[in-house]
Design an enzyme around this catalytic site. Structure first.
Site, PDB file in Angstrom:
ATOM      1  N   PRO A  97       0.833  -1.207   0.000  1.00  0.00           N
ATOM      2  CA  PRO A  97       0.000   0.000   0.000  1.00  0.00           C
ATOM      3  C   PRO A  97       0.867   1.258   0.000  1.00  0.00           C
ATOM      4  CG  PRO A  97      -0.780  -1.588   1.616  1.00  0.00           C
ATOM      5  CD  PRO A  97       0.543  -2.099   1.121  1.00  0.00           C
ATOM      6  N   GLU A  98       0.622   2.132  -0.955  1.00  0.00           N
ATOM      7  CA  GLU A  98       1.368   3.380  -1.055  1.00  0.00           C
ATOM      8  C   GLU A  98       0.532   4.525  -0.485  1.00  0.00           C
ATOM      9  OE1 GLU A  98       4.404   3.430  -1.821  1.00  0.00           O
ATOM     10  OE2 GLU A  98       4.787   1.619  -2.978  1.00  0.00           O
ATOM     11  N   HIS A 113      -5.296 -14.406   9.118  1.00  0.00           N
ATOM     12  CA  HIS A 113      -4.495 -13.184   8.997  1.00  0.00           C
ATOM     13  C   HIS A 113      -5.218 -11.938   9.523  1.00  0.00           C
ATOM     14  CE1 HIS A 113      -1.831 -15.720   6.763  1.00  0.00           C
ATOM     15  NE2 HIS A 113      -2.611 -15.766   5.696  1.00  0.00           N
ATOM     16  N   ARG A 152       1.313 -10.881   5.501  1.00  0.00           N
ATOM     17  CA  ARG A 152       2.775 -10.963   5.612  1.00  0.00           C
ATOM     18  C   ARG A 152       3.312 -10.464   6.949  1.00  0.00           C
ATOM     19  NH1 ARG A 152       4.754  -9.046  -0.465  1.00  0.00           N
ATOM     20  NH2 ARG A 152       3.042 -10.020  -1.602  1.00  0.00           N
TER      21      ARG A 152
END
Length: 305
Positions: free
Chosen positions: A2-3, A101, A124
């Protein structure tokens, strides 16, 4: 990953939770990039009163219920959230199943008694959920300018690169290579605009697209880029980021915003990820080089070195 536009979109998507009270905090996996605090349950009976963004960090402000309409500056609790490589904050109806997750679930209640669950989802586990006062100095103090701020302009970028105003702009220290006030920066312009100590949130996608639109080869030494070119580049950086925010981000494989939707900006990309395809402007084959280990697609005719 994500930017900045994805994080800004996430910030906006959290707006419906403003004014709602936390009724439950459930931590399922505290081991992220940094360990989650063991006292997140302190948020119970606090109201979410503000959501801010600094670079790619979200800052969530919570005030005690009794202070909702009063001066709560000394009582506010602040979370500092980073989405890492694959994290997202997603809202679900009360009673929604916990997914694999989902490492943190915060339950909110509105004035009508309706419950909403906010899930921090991160396959992650490179993201983080921390108390702001414990980590803000370490993580935020050395960040560069916000790219959409008025302060980020051609003057700032030119002076930073050429080192013409060392008293105003701190020297850049990247990978143990210190740039001095007397020596202009000679690294590739793409590397410079992606440095978080120069300007935050210009990730690989947005740097690649901005340089293409500005007609600047990504490997051009930064000190060889003229003031006029930098002015054009800054304009395109701002325009592209605004467009990406409006379209909800870049539709990254692992990313969805709090509403569960994905972005559409990637459908409008000119060169990123299009090596070997025709340039939209001149039809030349797009080429690719590696800069600091990152793919840098460009047009060899429109972006000459």
């Amino acid at each position: 990953m994500p930017e900045l536009p994805e994080v800004e979109t996430t910030k906006t998507s959290l707006t419906p939770l403003l004014g709602q009270k936390v009724t439950k905090v459930q931590v399922f996996q505290p081991k992220l990039r940094w360990q989650m605090p063991d006292d997140l349950n302190d948020l119970v009976d606090h109201v979410l009163v503000d959501v801010q963004r600094r670079a790619k960090y979200l800052i969530l402000d919570f005030a005690p219920v009794a202070s909702k309409s009063n001066d709560f500056d000394k009582e506010v609790r602040q979370l500092l959230v980073h989405l890492g490589m694959s994290g997202s904050l997603q809202q679900h109806a009360s009673g929604a199943d916990k997914r694999k997750h989902d490492h943190l679930i915060i339950t909110f209640r509105d004035d009508d008694g309706a419950l909403t669950q906010l899930h921090y989802h991160d396959p992650r586990r490179f993201g983080s959920v921390l108390w702001y006062h414990d980590y803000s100095s370490k993580l935020l103090d050395n960040l560069g300018l916000e790219p959409l701020s008025e302060a980020f302009d051609a003057d700032y970028l030119y002076q930073f690169i050429q080192r013409t105003d060392a008293a105003k702009y701190k020297p850049l220290d990247s990978n143990s290579r210190k740039a001095t006030a007397r020596r202009p920066i000679t690294r590739a312009i793409k590397s410079v605009i992606m440095e978080q100590q120069v300007v935050v949130g210009v990730g690989n996608i947005y740097a690649t697209e901005s340089l293409y639109l500005a007609g600047i080869h990504p490997a051009t030494p930064a000190n060889e880029v003229s003031y006029k070119q930098l002015s054009i580049l800054v304009t395109h950086i701002k325009t592209i980021l605004h467009k990406a925010i409006a379209l909800g981000g870049s539709t990254l494989r692992d990313f969805t915003v709090a509403s569960g939707e994905t972005g559409y900006f990637q459908q409008t990309l000119n060169v990123y990820g299009r090596q070997g395809e025709a340039c939209p402007s001149c039809n030349a084959d797009l080429d690719n080089i590696k800069l600091n280990g990152r793919a840098s697609v460009f047009c060899p005719q429109c972006q000459t070195l």
